[in-house]
Motif scaffolding. Structure first.
Motif, PDB file in Angstrom:
ATOM      1  N   ASP A  46       0.839  -1.200   0.000  1.00  0.00           N
ATOM      2  CA  ASP A  46       0.000   0.000   0.000  1.00  0.00           C
ATOM      3  C   ASP A  46       0.876   1.253   0.000  1.00  0.00           C
ATOM      4  O   ASP A  46       0.593   2.224  -0.706  1.00  0.00           O
ATOM      5  N   GLU A  47       1.968   1.213   0.783  1.00  0.00           N
ATOM      6  CA  GLU A  47       2.882   2.355   0.799  1.00  0.00           C
ATOM      7  C   GLU A  47       3.665   2.444  -0.511  1.00  0.00           C
ATOM      8  O   GLU A  47       3.976   3.544  -0.988  1.00  0.00           O
ATOM      9  N   LEU A  48       3.977   1.292  -1.092  1.00  0.00           N
ATOM     10  CA  LEU A  48       4.671   1.282  -2.382  1.00  0.00           C
ATOM     11  C   LEU A  48       3.778   1.909  -3.455  1.00  0.00           C
ATOM     12  O   LEU A  48       4.241   2.717  -4.266  1.00  0.00           O
ATOM     13  N   ALA A  49       2.508   1.563  -3.435  1.00  0.00           N
ATOM     14  CA  ALA A  49       1.557   2.144  -4.387  1.00  0.00           C
ATOM     15  C   ALA A  49       1.449   3.652  -4.193  1.00  0.00           C
ATOM     16  O   ALA A  49       1.407   4.415  -5.169  1.00  0.00           O
ATOM     17  N   ALA A  50       1.410   4.082  -2.937  1.00  0.00           N
ATOM     18  CA  ALA A  50       1.329   5.518  -2.651  1.00  0.00           C
ATOM     19  C   ALA A  50       2.578   6.242  -3.158  1.00  0.00           C
ATOM     20  O   ALA A  50       2.492   7.358  -3.696  1.00  0.00           O
ATOM     21  N   MET A  51       3.736   5.587  -3.012  1.00  0.00           N
ATOM     22  CA  MET A  51       4.986   6.185  -3.481  1.00  0.00           C
ATOM     23  C   MET A  51       4.956   6.378  -5.001  1.00  0.00           C
ATOM     24  O   MET A  51       5.392   7.412  -5.521  1.00  0.00           O
ATOM     25  N   ILE A  52       4.410   5.379  -5.707  1.00  0.00           N
ATOM     26  CA  ILE A  52       4.331   5.475  -7.169  1.00  0.00           C
ATOM     27  C   ILE A  52       3.435   6.636  -7.577  1.00  0.00           C
ATOM     28  O   ILE A  52       3.745   7.383  -8.510  1.00  0.00           O
ATOM     29  N   ARG A  53       2.344   6.811  -6.852  1.00  0.00           N
ATOM     30  CA  ARG A  53       1.396   7.869  -7.210  1.00  0.00           C
ATOM     31  C   ARG A  53       1.962   9.262  -6.958  1.00  0.00           C
ATOM     32  O   ARG A  53       1.628  10.219  -7.659  1.00  0.00           O
ATOM     33  N   THR A  54       2.824   9.382  -5.964  1.00  0.00           N
ATOM     34  CA  THR A  54       3.315  10.709  -5.578  1.00  0.00           C
ATOM     35  C   THR A  54       4.647  11.074  -6.227  1.00  0.00           C
ATOM     36  O   THR A  54       4.960  12.247  -6.373  1.00  0.00           O
ATOM     37  N   ARG A  55       5.413  10.064  -6.622  1.00  0.00           N
ATOM     38  CA  ARG A  55       6.702  10.367  -7.267  1.00  0.00           C
ATOM     39  C   ARG A  55       6.968   9.363  -8.378  1.00  0.00           C
ATOM     40  O   ARG A  55       7.150   8.189  -8.141  1.00  0.00           O
ATOM     41  N   LYS A  56       6.989   9.854  -9.592  1.00  0.00           N
ATOM     42  CA  LYS A  56       7.219   8.994 -10.760  1.00  0.00           C
ATOM     43  C   LYS A  56       8.719   8.752 -10.924  1.00  0.00           C
ATOM     44  O   LYS A  56       9.372   9.295 -11.811  1.00  0.00           O
ATOM     45  N   ASP A  57       9.259   7.940 -10.008  1.00  0.00           N
ATOM     46  CA  ASP A  57      10.695   7.649 -10.008  1.00  0.00           C
ATOM     47  C   ASP A  57      10.968   6.514 -11.001  1.00  0.00           C
ATOM     48  O   ASP A  57      10.513   5.388 -10.806  1.00  0.00           O
ATOM     49  N   GLU A  58      11.728   6.793 -12.043  1.00  0.00           N
ATOM     50  CA  GLU A  58      11.981   5.790 -13.077  1.00  0.00           C
ATOM     51  C   GLU A  58      12.701   4.566 -12.515  1.00  0.00           C
ATOM     52  O   GLU A  58      12.438   3.435 -12.929  1.00  0.00           O
ATOM     53  N   ALA A  59      13.619   4.775 -11.565  1.00  0.00           N
ATOM     54  CA  ALA A  59      14.331   3.642 -10.969  1.00  0.00           C
ATOM     55  C   ALA A  59      13.364   2.721 -10.224  1.00  0.00           C
ATOM     56  O   ALA A  59      13.475   1.488 -10.291  1.00  0.00           O
ATOM     57  N   LEU A  60      12.396   3.309  -9.529  1.00  0.00           N
ATOM     58  CA  LEU A  60      11.381   2.517  -8.823  1.00  0.00           C
ATOM     59  C   LEU A  60      10.514   1.751  -9.817  1.00  0.00           C
ATOM     60  O   LEU A  60      10.255   0.548  -9.633  1.00  0.00           O
ATOM     61  N   LEU A  61      10.072   2.419 -10.862  1.00  0.00           N
ATOM     62  CA  LEU A  61       9.233   1.764 -11.864  1.00  0.00           C
ATOM     63  C   LEU A  61       9.978   0.626 -12.547  1.00  0.00           C
ATOM     64  O   LEU A  61       9.410  -0.429 -12.844  1.00  0.00           O
ATOM     65  N   ARG A  62      11.261   0.817 -12.782  1.00  0.00           N
ATOM     66  CA  ARG A  62      12.084  -0.233 -13.389  1.00  0.00           C
ATOM     67  C   ARG A  62      12.215  -1.428 -12.451  1.00  0.00           C
ATOM     68  O   ARG A  62      12.101  -2.581 -12.876  1.00  0.00           O
ATOM     69  N   ASP A  63      12.444  -1.156 -11.168  1.00  0.00           N
ATOM     70  CA  ASP A  63      12.553  -2.246 -10.183  1.00  0.00           C
ATOM     71  C   ASP A  63      11.278  -3.087 -10.154  1.00  0.00           C
ATOM     72  O   ASP A  63      11.330  -4.327 -10.096  1.00  0.00           O
ATOM     73  N   ILE A  64      10.143  -2.411 -10.190  1.00  0.00           N
ATOM     74  CA  ILE A  64       8.857  -3.124 -10.150  1.00  0.00           C
ATOM     75  C   ILE A  64       8.669  -3.963 -11.412  1.00  0.00           C
ATOM     76  O   ILE A  64       8.276  -5.134 -11.347  1.00  0.00           O
ATOM     77  N   THR A  65       8.986  -3.381 -12.551  1.00  0.00           N
ATOM     78  CA  THR A  65       8.832  -4.104 -13.818  1.00  0.00           C
ATOM     79  C   THR A  65       9.737  -5.327 -13.868  1.00  0.00           C
ATOM     80  O   THR A  65       9.314  -6.424 -14.250  1.00  0.00           O
ATOM     81  N   GLU A  66      10.997  -5.148 -13.467  1.00  0.00           N
ATOM     82  CA  GLU A  66      11.945  -6.268 -13.511  1.00  0.00           C
ATOM     83  C   GLU A  66      11.559  -7.367 -12.534  1.00  0.00           C
ATOM     84  O   GLU A  66      11.725  -8.555 -12.817  1.00  0.00           O
ATOM     85  N   ALA A  67      11.029  -6.974 -11.385  1.00  0.00           N
ATOM     86  CA  ALA A  67      10.635  -7.986 -10.389  1.00  0.00           C
ATOM     87  C   ALA A  67       9.503  -8.861 -10.901  1.00  0.00           C
ATOM     88  O   ALA A  67       9.417 -10.048 -10.560  1.00  0.00           O
TER      89      ALA A  67
END
Length: 277
Positions: A46-67
């Protein structure tokens, strides 16, 4: 997990990788993304989802996609495709390429490189039959981590025991600590790079053979159609496409047709029936 969070993760993954998750795969989402939550110092999804909504961090999005991207691979996976490469594909394509003596091969969604290296070992085993020929092999994957591993060519004992004949282990690998590294010669003969199948594929150029096995099963039908039709534009009239044993082009695109009598091999719909032997 909240329904709206699950939906957001699903939308994100489909947009970035083509991966389609159904509600019965929520457990998979949770198991694979919890390590990402810990890496980014948040307590849960839930906190990870909130982080995505508030900051479009490409490194975070890449980590999620690769996982979430499946990185299942092994040497000589299913074996039959490599046998067909020797007995069907090479006899089909080599006669018309005698002048340039060159064949270009793409291992799409190559994961950690075993398919590309298996192809090289297959070619080496052909010896004098391919002497003087150049085989340009390109492996691509969406995961930066997998591409780095493929380039290093370093595998665990478990990985080399899966499908790799002991004769090939002795011939093509050296032991490095508790792992095995494929020879410098083979590593120098394949180019690995990061690439997303949902991107414009034309910069990759033309290929004579495309391996895209066990990839499309994770896409919805419109995405399958888009990828297959892009690949059709990358092949010459006698080009060959490999799909996984459970995959098909039927009902998805009219750009390809099954190669008669050869399961898993496809040719352009406009191609004449192959004359081999």
């Amino acid at each position: 997990m909240k329904v709206e969070d699950f939906d957001m993760f699903c939308t994100l993954l489909k947009q970035r990788s083509g991966l389609v998750l159904t509600k019965d795969k929520a457990y998979l989402l949770e198991s694979r993304l919890m390590p990402i939550a810990r890496k980014w110092s948040v307590k849960g999804l839930d906190e990870l989802a909130a982080m995505i909504r508030t900051r479009k961090d490409e490194a975070l999005l890449r980590d999620i996609t690769e996982a979430m991207t499946t990185n299942e691979s092994s040497f000589f996976r299913d074996q039959k495709p490599f046998d067909l490469f020797k007995s069907v594909v090479l006899p089909l394509q080599m006669p018309s390429r005698q002048a340039k003596k060159s064949i270009r091969i793409w291992s799409a969604a190559c994961s950690s490189g075993q398919e590309a290296y298996s192809l090289l070992m297959t070619l080496n085993d052909e010896g004098h039959k391919v002497a003087g020929w150049k085989f340009d092999i390109v492996g691509t994957d969406i995961s930066a981590e997998m591409v780095a591993k493929a380039k290093a060519g370093l595998y665990t004992q478990f990985e080399v025991q899966r499908g790799l004949p002991i004769t090939h282990l002795v011939k093509y690998f050296k032991q490095v600590g508790d792992k095995w590294q494929i020879s410098d010669d083979l590593r120098s003969r394949v180019q690995f790079r990061e690439y997303n199948l949902l991107s414009d594929l034309s910069p990759l150029g033309q290929f004579d053979v495309i391996f895209c096995r066990n990839v499309l099963i994770y896409f919805d039908q419109p995405t399958k159609t888009k990828v297959l039709e892009a690949m059709a534009r990358m092949l010459p009239p006698d080009g060959v496409l490999y799909l996984g044993g459970a995959e098909t082009v039927l009902g998805i695109t009219d750009k390809f047709k099954p190669m008669e009598g050869q399961r898993g091999l496809y040719q352009l719909a406009s191609a004449p029936a192959p004359k081999i032997g």
